[in-house]
Design a protein around this motif. Sequence first.
Motif, PDB file in Angstrom:
ATOM      1  N   UNK A 128      23.424 -36.891  10.311  1.00 54.34           N
ATOM      2  CA  UNK A 128      21.959 -36.910  10.357  1.00 54.34           C
ATOM      3  C   UNK A 128      21.473 -36.788  11.796  1.00 54.34           C
ATOM      4  N   UNK A 129      22.109 -37.518  12.703  1.00 53.52           N
ATOM      5  CA  UNK A 129      21.713 -37.454  14.117  1.00 53.52           C
ATOM      6  C   UNK A 129      21.932 -36.053  14.661  1.00 53.52           C
ATOM      7  N   UNK A 130      23.084 -35.461  14.362  1.00 54.32           N
ATOM      8  CA  UNK A 130      23.380 -34.126  14.873  1.00 54.32           C
ATOM      9  C   UNK A 130      22.415 -33.095  14.283  1.00 54.32           C
ATOM     10  N   UNK A 168      24.581 -46.421  16.937  1.00 52.42           N
ATOM     11  CA  UNK A 168      23.937 -45.143  16.640  1.00 52.42           C
ATOM     12  C   UNK A 168      22.807 -44.828  17.620  1.00 52.42           C
ATOM     13  N   UNK A 169      22.158 -45.868  18.134  1.00 49.22           N
ATOM     14  CA  UNK A 169      21.096 -45.634  19.117  1.00 49.22           C
ATOM     15  C   UNK A 169      21.664 -45.001  20.387  1.00 49.22           C
ATOM     16  N   UNK A 170      22.891 -45.394  20.768  1.00 50.88           N
ATOM     17  CA  UNK A 170      23.532 -44.789  21.938  1.00 50.88           C
ATOM     18  C   UNK A 170      23.944 -43.351  21.654  1.00 50.88           C
ATOM     19  N   UNK A 200      20.524 -36.567  22.806  1.00 49.85           N
ATOM     20  CA  UNK A 200      19.210 -36.126  23.283  1.00 49.85           C
ATOM     21  C   UNK A 200      19.226 -35.823  24.779  1.00 49.85           C
ATOM     22  N   UNK A 201      20.023 -36.564  25.546  1.00 50.91           N
ATOM     23  CA  UNK A 201      20.065 -36.355  26.995  1.00 50.91           C
ATOM     24  C   UNK A 201      20.677 -35.013  27.372  1.00 50.91           C
ATOM     25  N   UNK A 202      21.420 -34.398  26.435  1.00 51.77           N
ATOM     26  CA  UNK A 202      22.079 -33.114  26.715  1.00 51.77           C
ATOM     27  C   UNK A 202      21.404 -31.959  25.987  1.00 51.77           C
ATOM     28  N   UNK A 203      20.151 -32.139  25.615  1.00 54.08           N
ATOM     29  CA  UNK A 203      19.431 -31.118  24.849  1.00 54.08           C
ATOM     30  C   UNK A 203      19.264 -29.820  25.625  1.00 54.08           C
TER      31      UNK A 203
END
Length: 284
Positions: A257-259, A186-188, A194-197
């Motif tokens: 949740x991440x999304x 999940x950390x990946x 986040x890198x594609x924000x």
Amino acid sequence: MNAPQSSQELHYRIGVPALGHFPGHHRSSRGDSGFEFRGHASLLDAPDPRRLDLHASLRDPFGSWIVRVYSQRKAIPVVLVADLSASMGFAGTRRKLDVLADFVDSLAWSAWRTGDSFGFVGCDSTVREDVLLPLTRARGMGDALARTLRSLRLQGRSARALSMAHRYLGRQRSLVFLVSDFHLPLSEVEDTVASMAHHDLVPVVLWDPLEFGPSTRRGLVQVTDPETGVTRLLWWRPALREKWLAAQQQRRDALLRIFQVNRVKPLFIEGAFDADAVTRHFHS
């Protein structure tokens, strides 16, 4: 012009005005000679006397000549970033790699029809240079890439390079489809999203109905971890099925949740690719 029989056309859109330089299909806040009224400007700032608005000019307290300004529709870059680790080779009701190839074929054709450029970045533990496709407006590139993907051998034991894919996207805001089964830490997942924000991101979760449990109700079954290649024998029974289904739901909740934190709306594809389902994702 009709699409090839193998291609399904889909329709997408972005939630913010396009910032491209090429004319296209998407709404924009730029340009002076389009067809969508944006506002008024001084004739000195937008020197096009054909757009002169006499009523607005008469109302101007400084006596300036006022013209109507119209926005031009613009093209956008469309990029599909794909997980090409070994787990994407899973074959259940359909092979995930075939679903990915169908998606690539459909998206590339649809981008060409819309006037947008299309690119592809495939990742396992590294970015796969053998399938890397820089942004192009050439017709037929998606079909060729899809054929290559169908015959690809997936041996990567991780998808760590997904978090580096943003380096291949360019500075211009793009519509990015991140296609993976998301069977990675999940950390990946958090780092990759986040890198594609900077871009309009659509995470596409490819799962198969048989991925979280065989179709048989009970009996001895052989299961293989596609990432490690480790094979085990399991006595399949209803209690174990419930446990696996619970694990699937926990994984779905964790991804959601991440999304949600990153304000992106995911698309779940469970089985075959359906272009209409992708279209509904943008219009629901």
